[in-house]
Scaffold this motif. Structure first.
Motif, PDB file in Angstrom:
ATOM      1  N   ILE A   3      95.145  72.246  -4.083  1.00  0.00           N
ATOM      2  CA  ILE A   3      94.169  72.866  -4.985  1.00  0.00           C
ATOM      3  C   ILE A   3      93.143  73.631  -4.161  1.00  0.00           C
ATOM      4  O   ILE A   3      92.509  73.065  -3.267  1.00  0.00           O
ATOM      5  CB  ILE A   3      93.460  71.801  -5.842  1.00  0.00           C
ATOM      6  N   ASN A   4      93.015  74.900  -4.420  1.00  0.00           N
ATOM      7  CA  ASN A   4      92.051  75.736  -3.714  1.00  0.00           C
ATOM      8  C   ASN A   4      90.715  75.668  -4.448  1.00  0.00           C
ATOM      9  O   ASN A   4      90.531  76.264  -5.501  1.00  0.00           O
ATOM     10  CB  ASN A   4      92.558  77.193  -3.651  1.00  0.00           C
ATOM     11  N   LEU A   5      89.783  74.893  -3.874  1.00  0.00           N
ATOM     12  CA  LEU A   5      88.487  74.703  -4.511  1.00  0.00           C
ATOM     13  C   LEU A   5      87.708  76.015  -4.605  1.00  0.00           C
ATOM     14  O   LEU A   5      86.916  76.213  -5.525  1.00  0.00           O
ATOM     15  CB  LEU A   5      87.676  73.662  -3.745  1.00  0.00           C
ATOM     16  N   PHE A   6      87.918  76.906  -3.634  1.00  0.00           N
ATOM     17  CA  PHE A   6      87.208  78.181  -3.648  1.00  0.00           C
ATOM     18  C   PHE A   6      87.648  79.020  -4.847  1.00  0.00           C
ATOM     19  O   PHE A   6      86.857  79.736  -5.456  1.00  0.00           O
ATOM     20  CB  PHE A   6      87.447  78.944  -2.343  1.00  0.00           C
ATOM     21  N   LYS A   7      88.942  78.945  -5.188  1.00  0.00           N
ATOM     22  CA  LYS A   7      89.430  79.680  -6.360  1.00  0.00           C
ATOM     23  C   LYS A   7      88.861  79.087  -7.653  1.00  0.00           C
ATOM     24  O   LYS A   7      88.544  79.811  -8.592  1.00  0.00           O
ATOM     25  CB  LYS A   7      90.968  79.633  -6.399  1.00  0.00           C
ATOM     26  N   LEU A   8      88.725  77.741  -7.656  1.00  0.00           N
ATOM     27  CA  LEU A   8      88.161  77.100  -8.838  1.00  0.00           C
ATOM     28  C   LEU A   8      86.704  77.505  -9.046  1.00  0.00           C
ATOM     29  O   LEU A   8      86.235  77.652 -10.176  1.00  0.00           O
ATOM     30  CB  LEU A   8      88.265  75.575  -8.703  1.00  0.00           C
ATOM     31  N   CYS A   9      85.982  77.712  -7.939  1.00  0.00           N
ATOM     32  CA  CYS A   9      84.574  78.109  -8.030  1.00  0.00           C
ATOM     33  C   CYS A   9      84.414  79.465  -8.710  1.00  0.00           C
ATOM     34  O   CYS A   9      83.404  79.727  -9.371  1.00  0.00           O
ATOM     35  CB  CYS A   9      83.943  78.156  -6.632  1.00  0.00           C
ATOM     36  N   CYS A 131      80.274  83.794  -0.511  1.00  0.00           N
ATOM     37  CA  CYS A 131      80.071  83.208  -1.832  1.00  0.00           C
ATOM     38  C   CYS A 131      81.415  82.762  -2.399  1.00  0.00           C
ATOM     39  O   CYS A 131      82.330  83.577  -2.556  1.00  0.00           O
ATOM     40  CB  CYS A 131      79.401  84.216  -2.770  1.00  0.00           C
ATOM     41  N   SER A 132      81.522  81.486  -2.713  1.00  0.00           N
ATOM     42  CA  SER A 132      82.772  80.941  -3.247  1.00  0.00           C
ATOM     43  C   SER A 132      83.045  81.412  -4.662  1.00  0.00           C
ATOM     44  O   SER A 132      84.190  81.418  -5.107  1.00  0.00           O
ATOM     45  CB  SER A 132      82.727  79.413  -3.222  1.00  0.00           C
ATOM     46  N   VAL A 133      81.994  81.799  -5.389  1.00  0.00           N
ATOM     47  CA  VAL A 133      82.166  82.261  -6.767  1.00  0.00           C
ATOM     48  C   VAL A 133      82.611  83.716  -6.793  1.00  0.00           C
ATOM     49  O   VAL A 133      83.560  84.089  -7.475  1.00  0.00           O
ATOM     50  CB  VAL A 133      80.862  82.085  -7.575  1.00  0.00           C
ATOM     51  N   CYS A 134      81.914  84.552  -6.022  1.00  0.00           N
ATOM     52  CA  CYS A 134      82.247  85.986  -5.967  1.00  0.00           C
ATOM     53  C   CYS A 134      83.435  86.272  -5.066  1.00  0.00           C
ATOM     54  O   CYS A 134      83.996  87.381  -5.091  1.00  0.00           O
ATOM     55  CB  CYS A 134      81.037  86.797  -5.489  1.00  0.00           C
ATOM     56  N   GLN A 135      83.814  85.295  -4.232  1.00  0.00           N
ATOM     57  CA  GLN A 135      84.942  85.442  -3.321  1.00  0.00           C
ATOM     58  C   GLN A 135      84.730  86.593  -2.334  1.00  0.00           C
ATOM     59  O   GLN A 135      85.625  87.391  -2.069  1.00  0.00           O
ATOM     60  CB  GLN A 135      86.249  85.661  -4.102  1.00  0.00           C
ATOM     61  N   ARG A 136      83.528  86.677  -1.789  1.00  0.00           N
ATOM     62  CA  ARG A 136      83.230  87.704  -0.797  1.00  0.00           C
ATOM     63  C   ARG A 136      81.965  87.315  -0.049  1.00  0.00           C
ATOM     64  O   ARG A 136      81.222  86.426  -0.467  1.00  0.00           O
ATOM     65  CB  ARG A 136      83.022  89.059  -1.454  1.00  0.00           C
ATOM     66  N   CYS A 137      81.724  88.007   1.065  1.00  0.00           N
ATOM     67  CA  CYS A 137      80.506  87.789   1.823  1.00  0.00           C
ATOM     68  C   CYS A 137      79.387  88.623   1.217  1.00  0.00           C
ATOM     69  O   CYS A 137      79.599  89.769   0.818  1.00  0.00           O
ATOM     70  CB  CYS A 137      80.710  88.177   3.289  1.00  0.00           C
ATOM     71  N   VAL A 138      78.190  88.036   1.150  1.00  0.00           N
ATOM     72  CA  VAL A 138      77.028  88.697   0.555  1.00  0.00           C
ATOM     73  C   VAL A 138      75.934  88.811   1.612  1.00  0.00           C
ATOM     74  O   VAL A 138      75.608  87.827   2.286  1.00  0.00           O
ATOM     75  CB  VAL A 138      76.510  87.902  -0.662  1.00  0.00           C
ATOM     76  N   LEU A 139      75.361  89.996   1.741  1.00  0.00           N
ATOM     77  CA  LEU A 139      74.329  90.243   2.739  1.00  0.00           C
ATOM     78  C   LEU A 139      73.044  89.504   2.386  1.00  0.00           C
ATOM     79  O   LEU A 139      72.562  89.576   1.258  1.00  0.00           O
ATOM     80  CB  LEU A 139      74.049  91.742   2.849  1.00  0.00           C
TER      81      LEU A 139
END
Length: 295
Positions: A3-9, A131-139
């Protein structure tokens, strides 16, 4: 099965859209309770109470416009994404090969060191977080806010703070305006001086506004403290292990790193072109640091 927790986020983004509807509902209930049920009858009576109600309605609408303007800017403004193939630059490369780490910008050094994100497989600028919700790095990520379905970062943090401020002022004013009606709630219900639906709306609007005003006060105090020391929510733990926080440039410069230097725009969700050009921190890739603290 793994289970990929990051995808669940990432599923939390769906919750955010319900939050937007909740915000719209609260604004609608408060508007009807304050403008139509409370101030409206006072305006028709005339006299001093009419003048006071007129002033309240004007202030209510001004705060509402600033609140919604700031809110939509937070929702739709990209907090800052990492450019493709961005790589960390050492202090020597940034200031010039062979040059000493001489202090610049009134005693502060400008450094562009960063790291690498294993999720995005890309360079990670300083103060950047995945960010695990946005699935990207945020400045200069502060946090992911479900209320705005967006991350709060370098390029929209000012808008978020203004949204908190104007929402707090609006809900506080609504609470004060609705307080007499709330106090007389049971007497009005007993005397049938108002319809049950109107009484219920006033009661609900008062409770909601009071709850939000108290909770927002806590958030405002917290973020005022973070702003004064040039710290994000995710950097609080990192800062605890340091004697001097390297990004703390003094309250005035810390404030300008978020709100800019143009005073006429401080209370509006806008930046001047000069500030965007002259304050690299607003772009989220480069931050001045104290010259007396090691990188």
């Amino acid at each position: 099965m793994e289970i990929n927790l990051f995808k669940l986020c990432s599923g939390l983004r769906v919750l955010g859209y319900f939050m937007i509807l909740l915000v719209a509902g609260i604004i609608g209930i408060s508007y009807y309770a304050v403008v139509f049920l409370t101030c409206g009858p006072q305006l028709l009576r005339g006299g001093f109470h009419s003048f006071l109600s007129f002033a309240i309605v004007i202030i209510f609408h001004v705060l509402l416009i600033l609140l919604l303007w700031s809110y939509f800017r937070v929702v739709f403004k990209d907090p800052g994404s990492v450019p493709e193939n961005w790589r960390a630059v050492s202090a020597e490369e940034n200031l010039g090969v062979g040059s000493s780490l001489a202090a610049v910008d009134d005693g502060f050094e400008r450094r562009s060191r960063g790291g690498y994100c294993i999720h995005c497989q890309n360079g990670k600028p300083p103060r950047c977080h995945h960010c695990s919700v946005c699935q990207r790095c945020v400045l200069k990520m502060d946090h992911h806010c479900v209320w705005v379905v967006n991350c709060v970062g370098a390029r929209n943090y000012k808008f978020f703070l203004l949204f908190l401020l104007y929402t707090f002022l609006e809900t506080t004013m609504d609470t004060v305006v609705l307080l007499p009606s709330f106090i007389n709630f049971f007497a009005d219900a007993k005397n049938h001086s108002s319809t049950p639906s109107n009484l219920a709306l006033v009661f609900l609007a008062f409770v909601l506004n009071l709850a939000f005003a108290l909770s927002l006060l806590c958030f405002l105090v917290m973020h005022a403290s973070l702003l004064s020391s040039n710290t994000t929510s995710v950097e609080v733990h990192e800062k605890k292990g340091t004697v001097r926080w390297k990004y703390d440039l003094g309250r005035k410069m810390n404030f300008e790193q978020v709100f800019g230097t143009k005073k006429s725009l401080w209370f509006f969700p806008l930046f001047s072109q000069d500030d965007l050009h002259n304050i690299p921190a607003l772009g989220g890739l480069d931050f001045p640091t104290r010259s007396d603290v090691e990188a």
